[in-house]
Each structure stands twice: as C-alpha cells, then as structure tokens.
Design an enzyme around this catalytic site. Structure first.
Site, PDB file in Angstrom:
ATOM      1  N   SER A  75       0.832  -1.208   0.027  1.00  9.64           N
ATOM      2  CA  SER A  75       0.165   0.082  -0.074  1.00  9.64           C
ATOM      3  C   SER A  75       0.928   1.186  -0.096  1.00  9.64           C
ATOM      4  O   SER A  75       2.113   1.076  -0.369  1.00  9.64           O
ATOM      5  CB  SER A  75      -0.949   0.051   1.269  1.00  9.64           C
ATOM      6  OG  SER A  75      -1.905   1.269   0.965  1.00  9.64           O
ATOM      7  N   ASN A  76       0.128   2.212   0.428  1.00  8.94           N
ATOM      8  CA  ASN A  76       1.196   3.665   0.487  1.00  8.94           C
ATOM      9  C   ASN A  76       0.574   4.677   1.579  1.00  8.94           C
ATOM     10  O   ASN A  76      -0.464   4.249   2.142  1.00  8.94           O
ATOM     11  CB  ASN A  76       0.830   4.427  -1.031  1.00  8.94           C
ATOM     12  CG  ASN A  76      -0.419   4.577  -1.447  1.00  8.94           C
ATOM     13  OD1 ASN A  76      -1.121   5.460  -0.610  1.00  8.94           O
ATOM     14  ND2 ASN A  76      -0.632   3.889  -2.329  1.00  8.94           N
ATOM     15  N   ARG A  77       1.187   5.751   1.718  1.00  6.79           N
ATOM     16  CA  ARG A  77       1.151   6.542   2.910  1.00  6.79           C
ATOM     17  C   ARG A  77      -0.413   7.527   2.542  1.00  6.79           C
ATOM     18  O   ARG A  77      -0.479   8.432   3.465  1.00  6.79           O
ATOM     19  CB  ARG A  77       2.180   7.307   3.157  1.00  6.79           C
ATOM     20  CG  ARG A  77       3.344   6.438   3.756  1.00  6.79           C
ATOM     21  CD  ARG A  77       4.748   7.383   3.893  1.00  6.79           C
ATOM     22  NE  ARG A  77       4.341   8.645   4.313  1.00  6.79           N
ATOM     23  CZ  ARG A  77       5.366   9.587   4.210  1.00  6.79           C
ATOM     24  NH1 ARG A  77       6.567   9.278   3.446  1.00  6.79           N
ATOM     25  NH2 ARG A  77       5.222  10.654   4.757  1.00  6.79           N
ATOM     26  N   SER A  78      -0.947   7.290   1.526  1.00  4.47           N
ATOM     27  CA  SER A  78      -2.153   8.178   1.431  1.00  4.47           C
ATOM     28  C   SER A  78      -3.048   8.278   2.680  1.00  4.47           C
ATOM     29  O   SER A  78      -3.463   7.386   3.121  1.00  4.47           O
ATOM     30  CB  SER A  78      -3.080   7.844   0.331  1.00  4.47           C
ATOM     31  OG  SER A  78      -4.097   8.533   0.122  1.00  4.47           O
ATOM     32  N   ALA A 118      -4.943   7.404  -3.930  1.00  9.57           N
ATOM     33  CA  ALA A 118      -3.433   6.962  -4.436  1.00  9.57           C
ATOM     34  C   ALA A 118      -3.572   5.589  -4.523  1.00  9.57           C
ATOM     35  O   ALA A 118      -3.263   4.744  -3.921  1.00  9.57           O
ATOM     36  CB  ALA A 118      -2.643   7.313  -3.505  1.00  9.57           C
TER      37      ALA A 118
END
Ligand code: C5P
Length: 216
Positions: free
Chosen positions: A21-24, A88
């Site tokens: 995943s990502n930091r959004s 994101a």
C-alpha cells in the site's frame, strides 16, 4: 450536480495478512467530498481504507484493492457530472496471492509484481463521456512536466498537481492546476479544507463551461 470522488490508498494483497500500500491519508478526497456536499451537490465517495469518518449524506462505497476501486468507478461514472480521481491507487499488485500466510525463511524471497489497471486512463478513453474528468498528480520532482504528461496521456480535463512531500499525510497542500486548454492556476499553501472549497468551485464552473460549449 453529482460528484464521484475516489480517495485514500488501495491495498494489494500478498497473502491473508499482508499487503502492498502507500501513505495516502485520504484527507484531500474527503475534504473535497465535504466541500461538494456543502455546495449542495450529491456525492459518491469511493474510498480505500483510511482513518476518517465518511461525511454524512454521501453514497459511501468502501473498497480495498485497485480492482475493487476500478469496478466501483466503472459502475457509477455515468451517473456523475464530475469525476475526481484523488485516490492513491497502487501502481503494482502481486502476481500471485498466497491463500495461506507465507512463512518466514532464512533466505530472502522475491515478489513478482504486475501493473494494476489505470482507472483514470480508462475513463479518459470513454467516447462521448458527459462528465468532467479530474486527475491528481503527486510528484517529488519535475511537477509541471510530469503533470502535463499525465493530462495528455490520461485524456483528463483537469490535473491537480502537488508536491508529494508537502501534501502526503498532512492537513495542508499547495496546488498547481492544469486545464486541457493550456490554462494553469496556482493556489499557494493552505489547509486542505480551504483548497477543497476552491477546487469544487473550479470543477463546477469547468463542467458548466463544457456543457455550454457542447450545446453550440
Ligand atoms: O500515473 P499516476 O498514478 O501518478 O496518476 C495519478 C492519477 O491517476 C490520480 O488521479 C490517480 O487517482 C489515478 N490513477 C488511477 N488508477 C491507477 C493509478 C492512478 O486512477 N491505477
């Protein structure tokens, strides 16, 4: 008008307990949803997993993976006047999802990754779409050049670009807005709630202009 808004990150599973995943944080998308509601619009909010309460009165669709977000957007795009793809979405997903938890090993492991489907591009390719299409571009370098490339390649009406180091996980952002007719607009650093209200006005006016142009 009806606004369809995507927000937050997607999760691409590796096994039943792990994902990419990502930091959004989803804060920008949720702020746009609130601002659109305050301006009297209907809102369909398609969101990945975030630590935010969905605004009241939205049609709220919770998703986890990029494939789920893709399907939800395709289902609801045509009932929308403005599609704002702020999420994101992960660019890659594991090629194989293990049905059981992958065991720790003394040596390393490799993950094969495949590209996910580009949701924004798929909407940009639709012939005779009636909705305004807005994409976001979070960049760490060559902001304007990269955003201009996205505007063309994904066939959007508007790209909202920001420096990922300022906007990611924070309550503030600074925006460069690129329009498909070559116009640009900058909004200097401000709270996301303020920026969201400005963006909703811009999107609403742009869609009105688009429809007026089509009538002639
Ligand atoms: O190419 P990039 O991911 O930087 O483009 C960002 C824009 O494209 C955002 O509006 C994002 O929501 C959208 N996007 C998408 N589907 C993907 C990847 C990005 O809709 N698979």
């Amino acid at each position: 008008m009806t606004f369809l808004i995507t927000a937050g990150p997607t999760r691409e599973p590796i096994d039943p307990v792990r994902y990419i995943s990502n930091r959004s944080s989803g804060k920008m998308g949720y702020a746009i949803a609130e601002a659109a509601l305050d301006a009297g619009h209907d809102v369909i909010l398609i969101s990945g997993s975030v630590n935010l309460a969905p605004p009241r009165d939205t049609k709220f669709i919770s998703i986890s993976t990029s494939d789920e977000m893709f399907e939800a957007v395709q289902r609801h795009a045509d009932e929308s006047d403005v599609c704002v793809l702020c999420a994101a979405v992960a660019d890659y997903r594991p090629a194989h999802v293990s049905p059981v938890k992958i065991k720790k090993r003394a040596d390393g492991i490799s993950l094969e990754l495949l590209p996910t489907r580009d949701i924004l591009q798929s909407l940009g390719r639709r012939q005779n779409r009636k909705f305004l299409l807005v994409g976001f571009a979070a960049e760490t370098d060559h902001l304007e050049a990269n955003a201009t490339k996205k505007l063309r390649e994904k066939n959007c009406d508007i790209i909202v670009a920001n420096d990922a180091r300022i906007g990611m996980e924070t309550d503030e952002n600074e925006l460069l807005i690129l329009f498909c007719d070559g116009e640009t607009k900058r909004i200097s650093r401000a709270p996301k709630t303020f920026l969201a209200r400005e963006l909703v006005k811009i999107f609403q006016n742009s869609q009105q202009k688009r429809l007026t142009k089509k009538m002639w």
